[in-house]
Design a protein around this motif. Structure first.
Motif, PDB file in Angstrom:
ATOM      1  N   ARG A  20      -1.985  -1.505   5.746  1.00 57.15           N
ATOM      2  CA  ARG A  20      -3.300  -1.821   5.198  1.00 57.15           C
ATOM      3  C   ARG A  20      -4.141  -0.559   5.158  1.00 57.15           C
ATOM      4  NH1 ARG A  20      -8.208  -4.648   8.324  1.00 57.15           N
ATOM      5  NH2 ARG A  20      -9.679  -4.435   6.633  1.00 57.15           N
ATOM      6  N   ILE A  21      -4.812  -0.340   4.029  1.00 58.17           N
ATOM      7  CA  ILE A  21      -5.745   0.777   3.908  1.00 58.17           C
ATOM      8  C   ILE A  21      -6.983   0.285   3.165  1.00 58.17           C
ATOM      9  CG2 ILE A  21      -4.103   2.683   4.063  1.00 58.17           C
ATOM     10  CD1 ILE A  21      -3.856   2.720   1.082  1.00 58.17           C
ATOM     11  N   GLY A  22      -8.102   0.986   3.331  1.00 57.57           N
ATOM     12  CA  GLY A  22      -9.340   0.581   2.682  1.00 57.57           C
ATOM     13  C   GLY A  22     -10.115   1.768   2.147  1.00 57.57           C
ATOM     14  N   SER A  23     -10.892   1.504   1.098  1.00 55.52           N
ATOM     15  CA  SER A  23     -11.773   2.507   0.507  1.00 55.52           C
ATOM     16  C   SER A  23     -12.977   1.776  -0.058  1.00 55.52           C
ATOM     17  CB  SER A  23     -11.045   3.278  -0.601  1.00 55.52           C
ATOM     18  OG  SER A  23     -11.912   4.194  -1.212  1.00 55.52           O
ATOM     19  N   GLY A  24     -14.142   1.981   0.551  1.00 55.83           N
ATOM     20  CA  GLY A  24     -15.322   1.247   0.119  1.00 55.83           C
ATOM     21  C   GLY A  24     -15.124  -0.242   0.360  1.00 55.83           C
ATOM     22  N   PRO A  25     -15.571  -1.085  -0.559  1.00 51.24           N
ATOM     23  CA  PRO A  25     -15.407  -2.534  -0.388  1.00 51.24           C
ATOM     24  C   PRO A  25     -14.052  -3.045  -0.879  1.00 51.24           C
ATOM     25  CG  PRO A  25     -16.714  -2.094  -2.311  1.00 51.24           C
ATOM     26  CD  PRO A  25     -16.437  -0.762  -1.681  1.00 51.24           C
ATOM     27  N   LEU A  26     -13.099  -2.134  -1.057  1.00 49.70           N
ATOM     28  CA  LEU A  26     -11.776  -2.488  -1.562  1.00 49.70           C
ATOM     29  C   LEU A  26     -10.727  -2.205  -0.500  1.00 49.70           C
ATOM     30  CD1 LEU A  26     -10.136  -3.345  -4.067  1.00 49.70           C
ATOM     31  CD2 LEU A  26     -10.077  -0.956  -4.741  1.00 49.70           C
ATOM     32  N   ARG A  27      -9.828  -3.182  -0.272  1.00 53.42           N
ATOM     33  CA  ARG A  27      -8.732  -3.012   0.676  1.00 53.42           C
ATOM     34  C   ARG A  27      -7.416  -3.232  -0.045  1.00 53.42           C
ATOM     35  NH1 ARG A  27     -12.662  -5.428   2.913  1.00 53.42           N
ATOM     36  NH2 ARG A  27     -11.972  -7.574   2.743  1.00 53.42           N
ATOM     37  N   LEU A  28      -6.383  -2.582   0.456  1.00 51.49           N
ATOM     38  CA  LEU A  28      -5.060  -2.720  -0.138  1.00 51.49           C
ATOM     39  C   LEU A  28      -4.039  -2.957   0.956  1.00 51.49           C
ATOM     40  CD1 LEU A  28      -2.965  -2.441  -2.449  1.00 51.49           C
ATOM     41  CD2 LEU A  28      -3.041   0.017  -2.086  1.00 51.49           C
ATOM     42  N   PHE A  29      -3.298  -4.039   0.822  1.00 48.10           N
ATOM     43  CA  PHE A  29      -2.150  -4.318   1.677  1.00 48.10           C
ATOM     44  C   PHE A  29      -0.924  -3.992   0.831  1.00 48.10           C
ATOM     45  CE2 PHE A  29      -5.517  -7.032   3.130  1.00 48.10           C
ATOM     46  CZ  PHE A  29      -5.410  -7.016   4.507  1.00 48.10           C
ATOM     47  N   PHE A  30       0.039  -3.269   1.393  1.00 48.11           N
ATOM     48  CA  PHE A  30       1.218  -2.929   0.595  1.00 48.11           C
ATOM     49  C   PHE A  30       2.475  -2.940   1.434  1.00 48.11           C
ATOM     50  CE2 PHE A  30      -0.280   1.086   2.241  1.00 48.11           C
ATOM     51  CZ  PHE A  30       0.864   1.823   2.504  1.00 48.11           C
ATOM     52  N   TYR A  31       3.576  -3.166   0.744  1.00 45.53           N
ATOM     53  CA  TYR A  31       4.890  -3.215   1.382  1.00 45.53           C
ATOM     54  C   TYR A  31       5.888  -2.574   0.424  1.00 45.53           C
ATOM     55  CZ  TYR A  31       9.201  -5.089   3.346  1.00 45.53           C
ATOM     56  OH  TYR A  31      10.445  -5.214   3.882  1.00 45.53           O
ATOM     57  N   ARG A  32       6.704  -1.670   0.937  1.00 49.31           N
ATOM     58  CA  ARG A  32       7.720  -1.018   0.104  1.00 49.31           C
ATOM     59  C   ARG A  32       9.022  -1.802   0.189  1.00 49.31           C
ATOM     60  NH1 ARG A  32       8.336   3.970  -2.172  1.00 49.31           N
ATOM     61  NH2 ARG A  32      10.483   4.562  -2.593  1.00 49.31           N
ATOM     62  N   ARG A  33       9.509  -2.250  -0.971  1.00 48.04           N
ATOM     63  CA  ARG A  33      10.771  -2.988  -1.040  1.00 48.04           C
ATOM     64  C   ARG A  33      11.921  -2.030  -1.320  1.00 48.04           C
ATOM     65  NH1 ARG A  33       8.060  -5.278  -5.113  1.00 48.04           N
ATOM     66  NH2 ARG A  33       9.844  -5.100  -6.493  1.00 48.04           N
ATOM     67  N   GLU A  34      13.137  -2.568  -1.322  1.00 51.94           N
ATOM     68  CA  GLU A  34      14.334  -1.756  -1.593  1.00 51.94           C
ATOM     69  C   GLU A  34      14.416  -1.366  -3.067  1.00 51.94           C
ATOM     70  OE1 GLU A  34      16.542  -0.596   0.695  1.00 51.94           O
ATOM     71  OE2 GLU A  34      15.161  -1.446   2.166  1.00 51.94           O
TER      72      GLU A  34
END
Length: 109
Positions: A20-34
């Motif tokens: 999870r990372i955030g910038s301002g009022p925006l957050r991003l959850f990410f997952y790297r697949r194969e």
């Protein structure tokens, strides 16, 4: 056409194993697949449905126009979460925040 995240199992994996990372009022959850193309979900956080939908539309358009051509073949799952202020912020600023988050994803990858 952009592929979207819909399965409960995929969301559980992103929130449990992803980052999870955030910038301002925006957050991003990410997952790297194969393997596979990028899959994206946009979430608006507001009590009013009109505002939630506007946030999702703006996030989707910012990603589609500016970042989808770059990320379309990358094996990532993204969940963008925007707060109420995203509905009224200027569009170039929203694009910049999204770019900052995606730049950090490349570093953390």
């Amino acid at each position: 056409m952009m592929e979207t995240l819909t399965r409960k199992k995929d969301f559980a994996r992103i929130f449990e194993e992803g980052k999870r990372i955030g910038s301002g009022p925006l957050r991003l959850f990410f997952y790297r697949r194969e393997a596979g193309p990028v899959r994206v979900c946009f979430v608006g956080r507001s009590k009013k449905a009109v505002c939630r939908n506007r946030i999702r539309r703006r996030l989707r358009e910012a990603f589609r126009v500016h970042y989808y051509p770059i990320w379309k073949d990358q094996p990532f799952d993204f969940v963008f979460v925007g707060d109420e202020s995203i509905a009224s912020v200027e569009f170039p600023l929203l694009v910049r925040w999204m770019g900052e988050l995606l730049g950090r994803v490349e570093q953390d990858g």
